[in-house]
Design a protein around this motif. Sequence first.
Motif, PDB file in Angstrom:
ATOM      1  N   MET A  43      -6.277 -54.074   8.163  1.00 57.59           N
ATOM      2  CA  MET A  43      -5.131 -53.978   8.219  1.00 57.59           C
ATOM      3  C   MET A  43      -3.853 -52.825   8.733  1.00 57.59           C
ATOM      4  SD  MET A  43      -3.073 -57.889   7.047  1.00 57.59           S
ATOM      5  CE  MET A  43      -4.370 -57.711   5.761  1.00 57.59           C
ATOM      6  N   ASN A  44      -5.369 -52.038   7.831  1.00 56.44           N
ATOM      7  CA  ASN A  44      -4.482 -50.912   6.864  1.00 56.44           C
ATOM      8  C   ASN A  44      -4.958 -49.734   7.104  1.00 56.44           C
ATOM      9  OD1 ASN A  44      -2.658 -48.221   6.411  1.00 56.44           O
ATOM     10  ND2 ASN A  44      -2.186 -49.311   4.562  1.00 56.44           N
ATOM     11  N   ASN A  45      -5.870 -49.349   7.837  1.00 57.67           N
ATOM     12  CA  ASN A  45      -7.222 -47.755   8.121  1.00 57.67           C
ATOM     13  C   ASN A  45      -6.401 -46.723   9.062  1.00 57.67           C
ATOM     14  OD1 ASN A  45      -9.408 -47.046   8.679  1.00 57.67           O
ATOM     15  ND2 ASN A  45     -10.232 -48.446  10.031  1.00 57.67           N
ATOM     16  N   PRO A  46      -6.068 -45.917   8.461  1.00 51.98           N
ATOM     17  CA  PRO A  46      -5.464 -44.385   8.750  1.00 51.98           C
ATOM     18  C   PRO A  46      -6.660 -44.015   9.217  1.00 51.98           C
ATOM     19  CG  PRO A  46      -5.369 -44.753   6.354  1.00 51.98           C
ATOM     20  CD  PRO A  46      -6.312 -46.082   6.483  1.00 51.98           C
ATOM     21  N   LEU A  47      -7.871 -44.491   9.633  1.00 52.20           N
ATOM     22  CA  LEU A  47      -9.017 -43.656  10.270  1.00 52.20           C
ATOM     23  C   LEU A  47      -9.254 -44.359  11.958  1.00 52.20           C
ATOM     24  CD1 LEU A  47     -11.354 -42.692   7.015  1.00 52.20           C
ATOM     25  CD2 LEU A  47     -10.080 -41.260   8.232  1.00 52.20           C
ATOM     26  N   GLU A  48      -8.104 -45.857  11.594  1.00 53.11           N
ATOM     27  CA  GLU A  48      -8.722 -46.328  13.027  1.00 53.11           C
ATOM     28  C   GLU A  48      -8.670 -45.557  14.058  1.00 53.11           C
ATOM     29  OE1 GLU A  48      -6.714 -49.110  16.324  1.00 53.11           O
ATOM     30  OE2 GLU A  48      -5.419 -49.107  14.304  1.00 53.11           O
ATOM     31  N   GLN A  49      -9.203 -46.117  14.649  1.00 54.82           N
ATOM     32  CA  GLN A  49      -9.539 -45.715  16.130  1.00 54.82           C
ATOM     33  C   GLN A  49      -9.150 -46.114  17.254  1.00 54.82           C
ATOM     34  OE1 GLN A  49      -9.817 -42.648  18.654  1.00 54.82           O
ATOM     35  NE2 GLN A  49      -8.720 -41.578  16.450  1.00 54.82           N
ATOM     36  N   TRP A  50      -9.509 -47.629  17.119  1.00 53.32           N
ATOM     37  CA  TRP A  50      -9.294 -48.885  18.589  1.00 53.32           C
ATOM     38  C   TRP A  50      -8.220 -48.598  19.613  1.00 53.32           C
ATOM     39  CZ3 TRP A  50     -13.706 -52.227  17.816  1.00 53.32           C
ATOM     40  CH2 TRP A  50     -13.259 -53.184  19.431  1.00 53.32           C
ATOM     41  N   ARG A  51      -7.052 -48.348  19.065  1.00 53.27           N
ATOM     42  CA  ARG A  51      -6.076 -48.273  19.556  1.00 53.27           C
ATOM     43  C   ARG A  51      -6.048 -47.316  20.728  1.00 53.27           C
ATOM     44  NH1 ARG A  51      -5.144 -50.982  15.568  1.00 53.27           N
ATOM     45  NH2 ARG A  51      -4.111 -53.250  15.803  1.00 53.27           N
ATOM     46  N   ASN A  52      -6.543 -46.243  20.431  1.00 55.70           N
ATOM     47  CA  ASN A  52      -6.570 -44.922  21.002  1.00 55.70           C
ATOM     48  C   ASN A  52      -7.813 -44.675  21.468  1.00 55.70           C
ATOM     49  OD1 ASN A  52      -4.968 -41.676  21.190  1.00 55.70           O
ATOM     50  ND2 ASN A  52      -7.303 -41.541  19.943  1.00 55.70           N
ATOM     51  N   SER A  53      -8.529 -44.782  21.548  1.00 57.70           N
ATOM     52  CA  SER A  53      -9.496 -44.316  22.095  1.00 57.70           C
ATOM     53  C   SER A  53      -9.876 -45.752  23.259  1.00 57.70           C
ATOM     54  CB  SER A  53     -11.242 -44.463  21.784  1.00 57.70           C
ATOM     55  OG  SER A  53     -11.126 -43.454  20.498  1.00 57.70           O
ATOM     56  N   ARG A  54      -9.581 -46.751  22.855  1.00 59.52           N
ATOM     57  CA  ARG A  54      -9.701 -48.192  23.987  1.00 59.52           C
ATOM     58  C   ARG A  54      -8.357 -47.841  25.229  1.00 59.52           C
ATOM     59  NH1 ARG A  54     -13.022 -52.435  22.787  1.00 59.52           N
ATOM     60  NH2 ARG A  54     -11.043 -53.987  23.712  1.00 59.52           N
ATOM     61  N   SER A  55      -7.423 -47.374  24.390  1.00 61.13           N
ATOM     62  CA  SER A  55      -6.264 -47.020  25.233  1.00 61.13           C
ATOM     63  C   SER A  55      -6.782 -45.774  26.469  1.00 61.13           C
ATOM     64  CB  SER A  55      -5.098 -46.542  24.407  1.00 61.13           C
ATOM     65  OG  SER A  55      -4.262 -45.950  25.498  1.00 61.13           O
ATOM     66  N   ALA A  56      -6.647 -44.599  25.508  1.00 61.06           N
ATOM     67  CA  ALA A  56      -8.384 -43.413  26.576  1.00 61.06           C
ATOM     68  C   ALA A  56      -8.646 -43.990  27.959  1.00 61.06           C
ATOM     69  CB  ALA A  56      -8.063 -42.699  25.712  1.00 61.06           C
ATOM     70  N   ILE A  57      -9.884 -44.751  26.953  1.00 51.80           N
ATOM     71  CA  ILE A  57     -10.637 -45.530  27.714  1.00 51.80           C
ATOM     72  C   ILE A  57     -10.267 -46.510  29.385  1.00 51.80           C
ATOM     73  CG2 ILE A  57     -12.548 -47.483  27.986  1.00 51.80           C
ATOM     74  CD1 ILE A  57     -13.590 -45.853  25.215  1.00 51.80           C
ATOM     75  N   GLN A  58      -9.092 -46.656  28.900  1.00 55.57           N
ATOM     76  CA  GLN A  58      -7.895 -47.951  29.615  1.00 55.57           C
ATOM     77  C   GLN A  58      -7.940 -46.732  30.876  1.00 55.57           C
ATOM     78  OE1 GLN A  58      -8.018 -50.351  31.050  1.00 55.57           O
ATOM     79  NE2 GLN A  58      -5.871 -51.440  31.606  1.00 55.57           N
ATOM     80  N   TYR A  59      -7.546 -45.676  30.415  1.00 60.07           N
ATOM     81  CA  TYR A  59      -6.724 -44.607  31.272  1.00 60.07           C
ATOM     82  C   TYR A  59      -7.610 -44.244  32.318  1.00 60.07           C
ATOM     83  CZ  TYR A  59      -1.737 -44.553  29.698  1.00 60.07           C
ATOM     84  OH  TYR A  59      -0.555 -44.399  29.668  1.00 60.07           O
ATOM     85  N   ILE A  60      -8.783 -43.711  31.924  1.00 60.17           N
ATOM     86  CA  ILE A  60     -10.019 -43.559  32.688  1.00 60.17           C
ATOM     87  C   ILE A  60     -10.348 -44.178  32.896  1.00 60.17           C
ATOM     88  CG2 ILE A  60     -12.218 -42.865  31.897  1.00 60.17           C
ATOM     89  CD1 ILE A  60     -11.189 -41.504  29.209  1.00 60.17           C
ATOM     90  N   ASN A  61     -10.810 -46.014  32.704  1.00 59.87           N
ATOM     91  CA  ASN A  61     -11.573 -46.427  33.722  1.00 59.87           C
ATOM     92  C   ASN A  61     -10.623 -46.780  35.345  1.00 59.87           C
ATOM     93  OD1 ASN A  61     -13.277 -46.745  32.350  1.00 59.87           O
ATOM     94  ND2 ASN A  61     -12.764 -48.376  30.977  1.00 59.87           N
ATOM     95  N   ASN A  62      -8.918 -47.049  34.355  1.00 62.04           N
ATOM     96  CA  ASN A  62      -8.116 -46.788  35.798  1.00 62.04           C
ATOM     97  C   ASN A  62      -8.287 -45.384  36.797  1.00 62.04           C
ATOM     98  OD1 ASN A  62      -5.474 -47.202  37.320  1.00 62.04           O
ATOM     99  ND2 ASN A  62      -4.490 -47.230  35.415  1.00 62.04           N
ATOM    100  N   PHE A  63      -8.754 -44.414  36.146  1.00 58.84           N
ATOM    101  CA  PHE A  63      -8.858 -43.937  36.634  1.00 58.84           C
ATOM    102  C   PHE A  63      -9.429 -43.501  38.475  1.00 58.84           C
ATOM    103  CE2 PHE A  63     -10.579 -38.766  37.960  1.00 58.84           C
ATOM    104  CZ  PHE A  63      -9.530 -38.293  38.423  1.00 58.84           C
TER     105      PHE A  63
END
Length: 588
Positions: free
Chosen positions: A89-109
Amino acid sequence: MKKLLFILGVTSTIAFTSCEDMFTPSIENFLDIETAYTRPLYAQGILLNGYNRVPTNSWSFNDVATDDAVTNDRASNYLKIATGQWTAMNNPLEQWRNSRSAIQYINNFLSIQDKVEWSSSAPINSMFNDRMKGEALGLRALFMFHLLQTHAGKTSSGEVLGIPIVLEYETSESDFNKPRATFEECMQQIYADLDKADELLPLDFEDISNASQIPAKYQSLGVNLTDYNQVFGEKFRLRMTKRISQAIRAKAALLAASPAFNDGNTAKWEQAANYAGNVIQQKGGISGVDPQGALFYLPASVNQMESGRNTAEIIWRVDRGDLSSSLEADHFPPTLFGRGRLNPTQNLVDAFPMANGYPINDAASGYNANSPYDNRDPRLKNYILVNGSTSGVNNTAINTAVNSPTNDGLNKVETSTRTGYYMRKLLRQDVNLNPSNVSGQYHVTPRLRMTEIYLAYAEAANEAWGPTGRGSFSFSAYDIIKAIRTRAGVGTTNGDPYLEQVKNNKDQMRQLIRNERRLELCFEGFRFWDLRRWNENLTIPAQGISIENNTYNVITVENRVFEPYMQYGPIPYSEILKYNNLQQNNGW
């Protein structure tokens, strides 16, 4: 009375005008996706959201969660990780939101880029379309790598899983409840994206001077020199290239070959060595090692990197931006008006060999515990501010002793060192933080350095072919390590007998390579991930040095609290709650 009526009338007019504005929505500055078809800058903006989310756009200093460093910032998230206070629930290293969000933008593009009118000229339009697609695919592979590094792991059944593979732009109608693919399936998708990116991108974005250099597929479209440089020229430096894509492939392959994800399959080590070797070979092999590569952050190198140019050491970096002093404000010692945030450990200091190449615990080293910083590997004092070193624009002597007359001393104030050391690497000594005359300087933040690739090759080649095996290349793990140590000034006066000794033993060479990686890449955010992919001990206490009356005593500064399951990071708990097809890594 008339005056009063006039005022009421004006007030009523204003009131009714305001009400009209309230009930009639203003024109909004929202554009639908179809607008991007005729507005290429809008379309490109979607892709740039990917660049903006690259995790290495700034320094993380997660070294604080390892045996290399501690921090005097008691609110540090990495301090919480080091002391066992991280959860799903508290992971300072978490990339789930940032990197998956980036992939969503890239897939949109990627879903619209074929429809965008990049240019009214058909040949130029075709080149722009190819280039943008190549950039997007290279970025998607990079974000998948970061997701694997952070969230891949073993489930309770022992299966090694990666992340859900999402290759389509997701809408409100999409099925978000997707299971995690296997780690190997994720790796194959990374390779597939990078292979396609390689086909579409130039090796580097530089102007060419001869039409014969234009690729055949574009020559067949009638592209001339000016047109080619307009799309693939130097104006686009710092964006994804074939060289960067190849380096990402080597980086990902090293992760896949490592013990945490590989059950001893030598073929994976060979694959990682080949990928890294290709990048090195394109840079000229051993002769391409940048003599100043280990000091990439100093003015001599940084000042060359203007207008997007790179030195031989830098593969990909963040733009220099404006003159700044924030890095120094965080990490200079108190007498230089800094906050001394990152404190290197005695563990790391002890990892630097003597200048003759021998580890300090070797009988042949000549190490003197009463003069511990003399005759050491030059990288020690380049990267770490030890007691008695000078620093800053005025060459101020830094006293870190317990009885120091300044606040630079051990645990003097809350911004003092906790270990007896301050970080020196990455910092510009020509930055002045004196409030009466603050002056910043340009800085470079690499996303990929050649030194990382050299060390990746050395590690993989040693596992695949042994210390002196070369595969299909003209250089071995031994050759790479010798070049790195020679550049550092280690073993240069005596032929580096320690290296000559270990080059005949794969296990000893492995330890030396790992140590060289620790030294060369310290404070750049590698060791946290390296310890995990190597299945190394994460619980070694962080040590420091207490100096008083010229007596040096090693002290324990901070215990490390890691449970065995913390070798792999968690899937965010909120995602596990939402989607029953997601499996959590074991222990979280």
